[in-house]
Motif scaffolding. Structure first.
Motif, PDB file in Angstrom:
ATOM      1  N   GLN A   1       0.883  -1.140  -0.084  1.00 47.94           N
ATOM      2  CA  GLN A   1       0.052  -0.122  -0.181  1.00 47.94           C
ATOM      3  C   GLN A   1       0.840   1.344   0.065  1.00 47.94           C
ATOM      4  O   GLN A   1       0.579   2.069  -0.827  1.00 47.94           O
ATOM      5  CB  GLN A   1      -0.739   0.055   1.268  1.00 47.94           C
ATOM      6  CG  GLN A   1      -2.034  -1.098   1.316  1.00 47.94           C
ATOM      7  CD  GLN A   1      -3.315  -0.439   0.219  1.00 47.94           C
ATOM      8  OE1 GLN A   1      -3.161   0.672  -0.306  1.00 47.94           O
ATOM      9  NE2 GLN A   1      -4.399  -1.382   0.357  1.00 47.94           N
TER      10      GLN A   1
ATOM     11  N   SER B   1     -11.508  -6.218   3.371  1.00 46.44           N
ATOM     12  CA  SER B   1     -11.031  -5.073   3.588  1.00 46.44           C
ATOM     13  C   SER B   1      -9.750  -4.796   4.619  1.00 46.44           C
ATOM     14  O   SER B   1      -9.012  -4.345   4.347  1.00 46.44           O
ATOM     15  CB  SER B   1     -11.913  -3.894   3.733  1.00 46.44           C
ATOM     16  OG  SER B   1     -12.530  -4.020   4.977  1.00 46.44           O
TER      17      SER B   1
ATOM     18  N   SER C   1      -6.014  -4.052   3.659  1.00 51.67           N
ATOM     19  CA  SER C   1      -6.002  -2.621   3.994  1.00 51.67           C
ATOM     20  C   SER C   1      -4.153  -2.538   4.648  1.00 51.67           C
ATOM     21  O   SER C   1      -3.773  -1.371   4.609  1.00 51.67           O
ATOM     22  CB  SER C   1      -6.571  -2.085   5.346  1.00 51.67           C
ATOM     23  OG  SER C   1      -6.442  -3.181   6.410  1.00 51.67           O
TER      24      SER C   1
ATOM     25  N   CYS D   1      -7.960   3.774   5.344  1.00 49.87           N
ATOM     26  CA  CYS D   1      -7.976   2.724   3.921  1.00 49.87           C
ATOM     27  C   CYS D   1      -9.630   3.068   3.596  1.00 49.87           C
ATOM     28  O   CYS D   1     -10.575   2.702   4.173  1.00 49.87           O
ATOM     29  CB  CYS D   1      -7.985   1.362   4.332  1.00 49.87           C
ATOM     30  SG  CYS D   1      -8.302   0.132   3.017  1.00 49.87           S
TER      31      CYS D   1
ATOM     32  N   THR E   1      -4.878   2.446   0.926  1.00 53.19           N
ATOM     33  CA  THR E   1      -4.475   3.257   2.212  1.00 53.19           C
ATOM     34  C   THR E   1      -3.619   4.177   2.025  1.00 53.19           C
ATOM     35  O   THR E   1      -2.608   4.107   1.399  1.00 53.19           O
ATOM     36  CB  THR E   1      -3.798   1.839   3.042  1.00 53.19           C
ATOM     37  OG1 THR E   1      -4.860   1.077   3.437  1.00 53.19           O
ATOM     38  CG2 THR E   1      -3.267   2.512   4.265  1.00 53.19           C
TER      39      THR E   1
END
Lengths: 234, 234
Positions: free
Chosen positions: A109, B127, B131, B196, B210
């Protein structure tokens, strides 16, 4: 197929792939050559179960455990950055949930790489569904403290949140301590508090039962060595 | 097939059955004649999608919503008590999790009937996985209060738990208020707190990203009408 970090759930025990994983997962898995895995041996076994035609020798495995450093994790993502899809596989269920994987996802991320989670068995969601408890508000706490007094304190604290926040409380225990955990709950929670014991989820011996603490007294099944999740609610 | 109350997840939107449901679910579904459903029309549509050979006219549907009384729910379970397997189907994702169904499951548990949850897509677990946030401790809170001051108070309270308990915090919003929710988070959380945004999970436009509150400033995507889940962590 999109280039992404695919989060690949596995079975929760000796159950068939078809009972807990969508066909789409196989389509994705057979196209991946680089796997970040909690355990190389069980990841290989899982991949062979998904498709026995997979040539394991053409794959690269990157071990992920509590000793893996941030630098190593960053290095693991190089194939993805270079344009190859990668997969993350943990020991049981969904990677990064009550299992390693979150660090590598966080790194992906941060590097703005695409992350795609695939559907699979999660004892957390399955047990909330089957408990009959509040599914609009629930909290998963992983393992409770091992120290006896800390543990009792935590159980009582979680029980208080059931009543003050209407929130279902979930936690797990290492299988050989499951019986002790169940006893600790019965000894420290109010008689009317409800306990759901969800054992061996999605497997042959699946047992998911909700009773009050009072009703469970003297009637606990033997939970030794069986993967279990405990849920409390009012 | 065992006589039980089967909890049957559905797709989260316009996606194929094969991408989010295991083949086993179909095996179970085609053997069930009695369905407790959040919405009869969409349940019929789902069943036709699972297997177009299903003869919908031979099935019985029992509507389940906030107006369904405890007595009605108890009555719904008669076929199960009499020995017929039954299914519970909600509008999207997993029944009884952020969706109706928990009352009927609780009733089944009280009556000591077997409850079997099947695997399917849960935006909550998917999720958390994607995340990069803590998956060892997380809490789902459903919808936050609508009243502006209560809402801000709740957001700040949840943010404080990220730091005091290392717990990932999840919540949802009705799609037409998603942009407002995202703005409320950016205006009320610390710059370093991470948000996120997981939108349209398992569907074509899936977007799971995120960033810190500071990084999101001025860069929020338009989330109107897109099913979304919001996650906060440090």
């Amino acid at each position: 197929m999109e280039v992404a970090l695919y989060l690949l759930p596995v079975t929760l025990g000796e159950t068939s792939i078809d009972s807990v994983l969508p066909p789409y997962n196989k389509e994705i898995i057979v196209q991946i050559k680089h796997f970040i895995v909690e355990d190389v041996r069980s990841a290989r076994r899982f991949l062979k179960k998904v498709d026995k035609e997979i040539d394991i020798d053409t794959l690269t495995f990157y071990p992920l455990n509590k000793h893996t450093s941030a630098e190593e994790i960053s290095g693991y993502l190089k194939p993805l950055i270079a344009g190859s899809p990668m997969g993350v596989i943990s020991e049981a269920g969904c990677p990064a949930v009550a299992d390693p994987g979150a660090d590598v996802v966080a790194m992906a991320q941060r590097k703005n790489l695409k992350v795609v989670p695939l559907v699979g068995p999660s004892s957390i969601i399955l047990s909330v569904m089957a408990s009959g408890f509040n599914g609009q508000s629930f909290a998963f706490h992983g393992y409770l403290p091992i120290d006896p007094s800390e543990r009792v304190k935590t159980i009582k604290h979680l029980e208080s949140r059931i009543y003050s926040e209407n929130q279902t409380q979930l936690f797990i225990e290492t299988p050989y301590r499951n019986n002790k955990m169940a006893e600790d709950i019965l000894h420290n929670c109010r008689p009317q508090t409800k306990l759901c014991i969800a054992a061996d989820i999605t497997c042959e011996g699946e047992f998911i039962k909700t009773k009050t603490v009072k009703e469970w007294q003297g009637k606990l099944p033997d939970l030794t060595k069986i993967p279990c999740i405990f849920l409390l609610y009012k």
